[in-house]
Design an enzyme around this catalytic site. Structure first.
Site, mmCIF file in Angstrom:
data_model
loop_
_atom_site.group_PDB
_atom_site.id
_atom_site.type_symbol
_atom_site.label_atom_id
_atom_site.label_comp_id
_atom_site.label_asym_id
_atom_site.label_seq_id
_atom_site.Cartn_x
_atom_site.Cartn_y
_atom_site.Cartn_z
ATOM 1 N N GLU A 320 0.739 -1.225 -0.158
ATOM 2 C CA GLU A 320 -0.020 0.095 0.151
ATOM 3 C C GLU A 320 0.831 1.335 0.079
ATOM 4 O O GLU A 320 0.789 2.072 1.084
ATOM 5 C CB GLU A 320 -0.945 -0.034 1.285
ATOM 6 C CG GLU A 320 -2.044 -1.168 1.190
ATOM 7 C CD GLU A 320 -2.606 -1.475 2.518
ATOM 8 O OE1 GLU A 320 -3.607 -1.908 2.561
ATOM 9 O OE2 GLU A 320 -2.032 -0.821 3.530
ATOM 10 N N GLY A 322 1.681 5.004 -0.644
ATOM 11 C CA GLY A 322 1.272 6.327 -0.810
ATOM 12 C C GLY A 322 2.214 7.336 -1.072
ATOM 13 O O GLY A 322 2.239 7.604 -2.292
ATOM 14 N N ARG A 323 2.982 7.689 -0.215
ATOM 15 C CA ARG A 323 4.058 8.653 -0.302
ATOM 16 C C ARG A 323 4.954 8.263 -1.414
ATOM 17 O O ARG A 323 5.174 9.266 -2.238
ATOM 18 C CB ARG A 323 4.943 8.570 1.011
ATOM 19 C CG ARG A 323 6.149 9.702 1.036
ATOM 20 C CD ARG A 323 6.811 9.435 2.304
ATOM 21 N NE ARG A 323 6.303 9.086 3.344
ATOM 22 C CZ ARG A 323 5.766 9.778 4.415
ATOM 23 N NH1 ARG A 323 6.036 11.164 4.446
ATOM 24 N NH2 ARG A 323 5.125 9.201 5.377
ATOM 25 N N ARG A 360 3.957 19.396 7.921
ATOM 26 C CA ARG A 360 5.081 17.926 8.345
ATOM 27 C C ARG A 360 6.201 18.576 8.935
ATOM 28 O O ARG A 360 6.571 17.663 9.927
ATOM 29 C CB ARG A 360 5.065 17.249 7.013
ATOM 30 C CG ARG A 360 3.923 16.713 6.229
ATOM 31 C CD ARG A 360 4.315 15.604 5.343
ATOM 32 N NE ARG A 360 4.850 14.365 6.068
ATOM 33 C CZ ARG A 360 6.312 14.096 6.198
ATOM 34 N NH1 ARG A 360 7.149 15.126 5.287
ATOM 35 N NH2 ARG A 360 6.675 13.204 6.570
ATOM 36 N N TYR A 364 6.539 16.821 12.394
ATOM 37 C CA TYR A 364 7.367 15.636 12.266
ATOM 38 C C TYR A 364 8.758 16.094 12.336
ATOM 39 O O TYR A 364 9.762 15.141 12.416
ATOM 40 C CB TYR A 364 7.075 14.525 11.254
ATOM 41 C CG TYR A 364 5.754 14.234 11.187
ATOM 42 C CD1 TYR A 364 5.080 13.666 12.084
ATOM 43 C CD2 TYR A 364 5.142 14.408 9.708
ATOM 44 C CE1 TYR A 364 3.664 12.983 11.833
ATOM 45 C CE2 TYR A 364 3.875 14.206 9.644
ATOM 46 C CZ TYR A 364 3.257 13.288 10.521
ATOM 47 O OH TYR A 364 2.061 12.880 10.446
ATOM 48 N N CYS A 391 0.442 32.709 12.667
ATOM 49 C CA CYS A 391 0.681 33.455 13.837
ATOM 50 C C CYS A 391 1.498 32.359 14.765
ATOM 51 O O CYS A 391 0.620 32.000 15.670
ATOM 52 C CB CYS A 391 -0.652 34.239 14.618
ATOM 53 S SG CYS A 391 -0.825 35.424 13.428
ATOM 54 N N TYR A 421 0.667 13.725 1.855
ATOM 55 C CA TYR A 421 0.386 14.371 3.174
ATOM 56 C C TYR A 421 0.679 16.009 3.430
ATOM 57 O O TYR A 421 1.020 16.384 4.373
ATOM 58 C CB TYR A 421 1.186 13.576 4.209
ATOM 59 C CG TYR A 421 1.056 11.952 4.370
ATOM 60 C CD1 TYR A 421 -0.018 11.461 4.598
ATOM 61 C CD2 TYR A 421 2.072 11.180 3.517
ATOM 62 C CE1 TYR A 421 -0.420 10.544 4.447
ATOM 63 C CE2 TYR A 421 2.001 9.912 3.519
ATOM 64 C CZ TYR A 421 0.725 9.270 3.808
ATOM 65 O OH TYR A 421 0.345 8.085 3.670
HETATM 66 N N1 LLP Z 1 -1.422 1.548 4.652
HETATM 67 C C1 LLP Z 1 -1.707 1.934 5.873
HETATM 68 C C2 LLP Z 1 -2.449 1.026 6.609
HETATM 69 C C3 LLP Z 1 -1.318 3.049 6.581
HETATM 70 O O1 LLP Z 1 -1.685 3.591 7.520
HETATM 71 C C4 LLP Z 1 -0.569 3.827 5.860
HETATM 72 C C5 LLP Z 1 -0.129 5.219 6.210
HETATM 73 C C6 LLP Z 1 -0.191 3.523 4.278
HETATM 74 C C7 LLP Z 1 -0.539 2.303 3.765
HETATM 75 C C8 LLP Z 1 0.634 4.577 3.595
HETATM 76 O O2 LLP Z 1 1.998 4.797 3.784
HETATM 77 P P1 LLP Z 1 2.908 5.747 2.948
HETATM 78 O O3 LLP Z 1 3.306 4.744 2.217
HETATM 79 O O4 LLP Z 1 2.450 6.711 2.310
HETATM 80 O O5 LLP Z 1 4.148 5.972 3.841
HETATM 81 N N2 LLP Z 1 0.973 11.849 7.947
HETATM 82 C C9 LLP Z 1 2.362 11.119 7.974
HETATM 83 C C10 LLP Z 1 2.268 9.804 7.570
HETATM 84 C C11 LLP Z 1 1.038 8.879 8.074
HETATM 85 C C12 LLP Z 1 0.792 7.712 7.464
HETATM 86 C C13 LLP Z 1 -0.321 7.019 8.003
HETATM 87 N N3 LLP Z 1 -0.322 5.769 7.363
HETATM 88 C C14 LLP Z 1 3.437 11.874 7.401
HETATM 89 O O6 LLP Z 1 2.947 12.885 6.914
HETATM 90 O O7 LLP Z 1 4.456 11.440 7.040
#
Ligand code: LLP
Length: 463
Positions: A320, A322-323, A360, A364, A391, A421
């Site tokens: 899965e 995303g990033r 971010r 983080y 602000c 994100y």
């Molecule tokens: N699958 C599940 C079950 C997840 O919880 C997540 C991310 C992904 C896939 C995708 O992860 P990726 O490949 O995008 O890292 N807001 C944070 C990241 C939180 C991600 C939460 N879950 C940031 O800006 O780094």
């Protein structure tokens, strides 16, 4: 004020007491292709172009701040992931990184599946025509209404995250007269090397059901006993922005061990495992992400090896990302506003956005890079902190970076690798208007998420 009175980099570096930065690149005009999307280049005049369009033109037409998303790069990354994993595996794009109807259509066209984790994401996916069977529904606290909608829509899988949910989904499915395909999300006890708030597989956190104390085996027992559920496998997601494959290997090994235990206890070989997302991308030149084919090979090798050892049929793998798909494909374009050189420290460069379009860094301590993109410059490097207009002193977009010392109000600067994100976590803090996302491809630019307006803000205000 004379800029030469506030020169940059090395002098500032001597006295800098906090922050992390490397020496300035030899030539600040050179764009490191690791952090920029694939069609980004500089044109003959020195301005940056994406998809064949100059940023100056984009800024004029769409305004700043704005996210520009390189559509052909996005599509190429989808294909790279799908090709790397091949027909015997499934790639689910994690919609939380960034989702819009256009993105859903691209995913559909490029053959990817979609992971959603809320009713809103599910609605967007279905509205844009993603077939329900290609959708996975996630979340540690899905509401009863969300479960109802997911089952009714016929999503391909629901990833069960708690004992309560096992029962809720089973009952909902029974009421609808269906057997819902489900996976159980397990926490494998791996501490991925990432920020604490985005690591998800150690035990002391809210996601999943722990393997270690036999809870996951118990969850499998219950899921197998309920008529409304078709348990297709086990899911593990260990965190985000991870470069080291070791965590995935341990996770895969533990998940396969669970499958072997399930086989021994129930005589059932669960046909699928999902290893989640979390693969890192290059935010700065120091990051070295792996290519999808290396990741696919590493994961499938370990699963195959472990299954052979346990005499299990190799399950179908899903992932899965995303990033890793959307992150590198977009940059945020800002106009430089005020510039404040702080003698002996660094120069604060304020832009027309900030923590409302990229939380971010504040949240983080994320690192980003930045470049002057409306022109080139031969001025010496100046150590800067790029800050927003909110602000709040923590309103930092890029903590430490170098920009040319002749930077001036009105220049355009861009922060690369903001596809993931950033828009999806954007806020209206200080009643900021969330920026648009503009897709750029082959000389054409079109808005896929429009800029918010003040009317949008007032529309929600019913007092
Ligand atoms: N699958 C599940 C079950 C997840 O919880 C997540 C991310 C992904 C896939 C995708 O992860 P990726 O490949 O995008 O890292 N807001 C944070 C990241 C939180 C991600 C939460 N879950 C940031 O800006 O780094």
């Amino acid at each position: 004020m004379s800029r030469s009175a506030h020169p940059a980099g090395p002098r500032h570096a001597d006295v800098l007491t906090e922050g992390h930065y490397s020496a300035p690149a030899a030539d600040l005009n050179v764009l490191d292709e690791k952090v920029w999307s694939r069609t980004v280049t500089r044109d003959a005049d020195g301005g940056l172009t994406v998809g064949g369009i100059a940023v100056a033109r984009l800024a004029e037409e769409f305004g700043t701040p704005a996210y520009f998303l390189d559509e052909s790069d996005f599509r190429a990354r989808c294909r790279a992931w799908a090709d790397a994993f091949g027909p015997d595996a499934d790639v689910f794009y994690a919609g939380k990184a960034f989702l819009s109807r256009a993105v859903v259509r691209w995913l559909k066209e490029e053959g990817l599946n979609l992971d959603v984790c809320s009713g809103g994401e599910l609605t967007t996916a279905l509205d844009a025509g993603m077939p329900a069977e290609r959708i996975a529904f996630h979340g540690n606290n899905k509401t009863v209404a969300e479960i109802e909608r997911a089952v009714e829509a016929g999503v391909g899988r629901i990833v069960l995250d708690s004992f309560q949910e096992i029962v809720r989904v089973a009952h909902t499915a029974q009421r609808h007269g269906v057997r819902q395909r489900v996976q159980i999300r397990v926490t494998v006890g791996v501490e991925a090397h990432t920020h604490e708030f985005i690591a998800t597989a150690h035990e002391d956190q809210k996601f999943g059901i722990a393997l270690a104390d036999g809870q996951a085996a118990e969850a499998v027992r219950r899921a197998l006993s309920l008529d409304g559920l078709e348990l297709i496998g086990v899911h593990s997601h260990i965190g985000s922005q991870i470069f080291d494959m070791a965590g995935f290997e341990v996770s895969a090994r533990r998940v396969v061990q669970l499958l072997a235990e399930v086989r021994d206890e129930h005589g059932v070989e669960l046909p699928e495992i999902d290893l989640g997302g979390g693969l890192g991308i290059a935010y700065t030149s120091e990051d070295d992400p792996r290519e999808p084919h290396e990741i696919a090979k590493a994961l499938s090798d370990i699963v195959t090896r472990e299954c052979e050892a346990a005499k299990l049929r190799t399950p179908r793998i899903s992932v899965e990302p995303g990033r890793a798909i959307v992150g590198p494909t977009a940059f945020t374009l800002y106009e430089v506003g005020t510039i404040k050189p702080l003698e002996g420290l660094r120069t604060y460069v304020s832009v027309d956005g900030g923590m409302s379009d990229n939380i971010r860094t504040a949240l983080y301590d994320a690192e980003y890079s930045v470049a002057l993109v409306s022109r080139t410059s031969d001025a010496e490097p100046m150590l800067v902190r790029v800050v927003g207009k909110h602000c709040e002193s923590g309103d930092i977009v890029v903590k430490d970076a170098f920009l040319p010392a002749d930077l001036a109000p009105g220049d355009l600067i861009a922060v690369p690798a903001t596809g993931a994100y950033c828009r999806s976590m954007a806020s209206n803090y200080n009643h900021a208007l969330r920026p648009p996302v503009v897709a750029v491809r082959d000389g054409e630019a079109r808005v896929i998420v429009r800029r918010e307006t003040e009317e949008d803000l007032l529309r929600l205000d019913v007092g």
